[in-house]
Design an enzyme around this catalytic site. Structure first.
Site, short mmCIF file in Angstrom:
data_model
loop_
_atom_site.label_atom_id
_atom_site.label_comp_id
_atom_site.label_asym_id
_atom_site.label_seq_id
_atom_site.Cartn_x
_atom_site.Cartn_y
_atom_site.Cartn_z
N THR A 113 0.81 -1.21 0.00
CA THR A 113 0.00 0.00 0.00
C THR A 113 0.85 1.27 0.00
OG1 THR A 113 -1.56 1.24 1.38
CG2 THR A 113 -0.10 -0.24 2.53
N ASP A 114 0.23 2.37 -0.45
CA ASP A 114 0.91 3.67 -0.36
C ASP A 114 0.94 4.20 1.08
OD1 ASP A 114 -1.80 4.34 -0.06
OD2 ASP A 114 -1.86 5.75 -1.74
N TYR B 221 -2.14 -0.42 10.97
CA TYR B 221 -2.24 -1.11 9.67
C TYR B 221 -1.02 -0.78 8.80
CZ TYR B 221 -3.39 -1.63 4.72
OH TYR B 221 -3.32 -1.92 3.37
#
Ligand code: NAD
Ligand code: DAU
Length: 361
Positions: A134-135, A160
């Site tokens: 993810t970014d 996360y």
């Protein structure tokens, strides 16, 4: 044809990837998924008679089962989509995220390495381990900062994001230390069919459809770069087939929008596709207490994947959003199945004690 072991393939992005992989005959698929709350087993029901698709319920942390699967199916590539993926849940129960995203990825890397080391030289040469990330690992941008590049330093802000950063570092380490042929993609916010309605776009779509309040965290000015899920799947397949080993690629939609604009656009589309007399859906917008540590802006610079592999997103936001909303309108049974039971408990837990206001908080 190649065989891919896909993990987390009943979830949002994994299921879209598998459907595309089977339709476009990219590969036969072994789908290993724990079937957490975040998925609906019916999602891939249309593949039940497909001889090129096989589902196994299991955990990426289960080394014995991984060893068996790899030995039995001899995949040409492992694609790791499996993760706990929802930021709000990571704030309330971070341990699950460490367990799957960090320890699970570690166990999957270990099993992959053991399998890869025993392959024939020819298969060994071709084998790939692709990790979907993810970014969010890059942290938060101000409105004027340049977009995230592959060499932007990691600065995760939520449990996360920290757990995904940990998994990315492990993947990198297995390439550099052991030579495991890894690839990593870091993408922006995906949207499209089959996304669990805890995430912004499906949550707002379904609430708006049912004339329920539309919760916007904080002032609604947080920016995300929205990527249509099919474009993301194409990028993954291209990286898998053509990238040099050990590379990482950022994948984005070239489509930065603030949350309030996204929610207003969903309302507009639904007012046209499913009008309710006397209801203007934007009147349902409700500003609620912000997410702790809420990242202000994400933006992806995807010039590297364009330059190296010729990929760029095809879908524009208006057409992608229309397709997405139509999918939810056309699949009420899928929606009903995921919204039963534990989903209601989550909605209660996440939204009940948020302060509410009719203008930004
Ligand atoms: P999702 O939550 O919809 O699906 C995750 C899937 O993984 C579920 O089917 C779940 O049952 C499975 N799973 C969870 N723990 C597991 C375990 N221990 N073993 C086996 N299976 C397990 O997630 P998604 O949106 O499809 O995201 C897929 C991947 O892409 C994730 O790694 C996520 O971090 C990453 N990602 C997602 C987005 C996005 O916008 N959705 C953006 C960037 C990156
Ligand atoms: O950037 C990639 C990430 O995008 C992925 O790695 C994650 O797995 C994925 O969940 C997503 O994270 P976000 O936190 O950006 O997505 P979410 O849909 O939860 O929220 C999008 C934005 O909308 C964010 O700024 C928070 C806001 N929001 C979200 C919800 C659920 C609201 O304003 N109200 C809401 O009720």
């Amino acid at each position: 044809m190649q065989t891919f072991l896909v993990t987390g393939g009943v979830g949002f992005i994994g299921s879209n990837f598998i459907l595309k992989a089977r339709k476009e005959q990219w590969a036969n698929i072994i789908n290993l998924d724990k079937l957490t709350y975040a998925c609906n087993p019916q999602t891939l029901a249309e593949l039940q008679n497909d001889p090129g698709y096989y589902f196994v319920r299991g955990d990426i942390s289960d080394t014995e089962m991984l060893g068996y699967l790899l030995e039995r199916y001899q995949p040409d590539a492992i694609l790791n989509f499996a993760a706990e993926s929802h930021v709000d849940r990571s704030i309330l129960s971070p341990l699950d995220f460490i367990q799957t995203n960090v320890l699970g990825t570690f166990q999957l890397l270990e099993a992959s390495k053991a399998y890869w080391e025993k392959l024939s030289p020819e298969k060994r040469e071709k084998f790939r381990f692709l990790h979907v990330s993810t970014d969010e690992v890059y942290g938060s941008l101000s409105p004027t900062d340049p977009a995230f590049r592959e060499d932007t330093p990691y600065a995760p802000n939520s449990p996360y994001a920290a757990s995904k950063a940990g998994s990315d570092h492990l993947v990198r380490a297995y390439y550099h230390t052991y030579g495991l042929p890894t690839l990593t993609t870091n993408c922006s916010n995906n949207y499209g069919p089959r996304q669990f309605p805890e995430k912004l776009i499906p949550l707002i779509t379904l609430n708006a459809l049912n004339a329920k309040p539309l919760p916007i965290y904080g002032d609604g000015q947080n920016v995300r770069d929205w990527l249509y899920v099919d474009d993301h799947c194409d990028a993954i397949q291209l990286v898998l087939q053509q990238s040099r080993l050990g590379e990482t690629y950022n994948v984005g939609g070239n489509n930065e929008q603030n949350n309030l604009t996204v929610v207003e656009e969903i309302c507009e589309v639904l007012d046209k596709l499913a009008p309710k007399p006397g209801l203007r859906r934007s009147d349902l917008i409700t500003f609620v207490k912000d997410r702790p540590g809420h990242d202000r802006r994400y933006a992806i610079d995807c010039s590297k994947i364009k330059r190296d592999l010729g990929w760029e997103p095809k879908e524009n936001f208006d057409s992608g959003l229309l397709k997405t909303i139509q999918w939810y309108l056309n699949n009420p049974n899928w929606v009903e199945e995921v919204q039963s039971g534990a989903y209601q408990t989550w909605i209660e837990q996440n939204y009940s004690d948020r302060q509410v206001a009719s203008s930004p908080i």
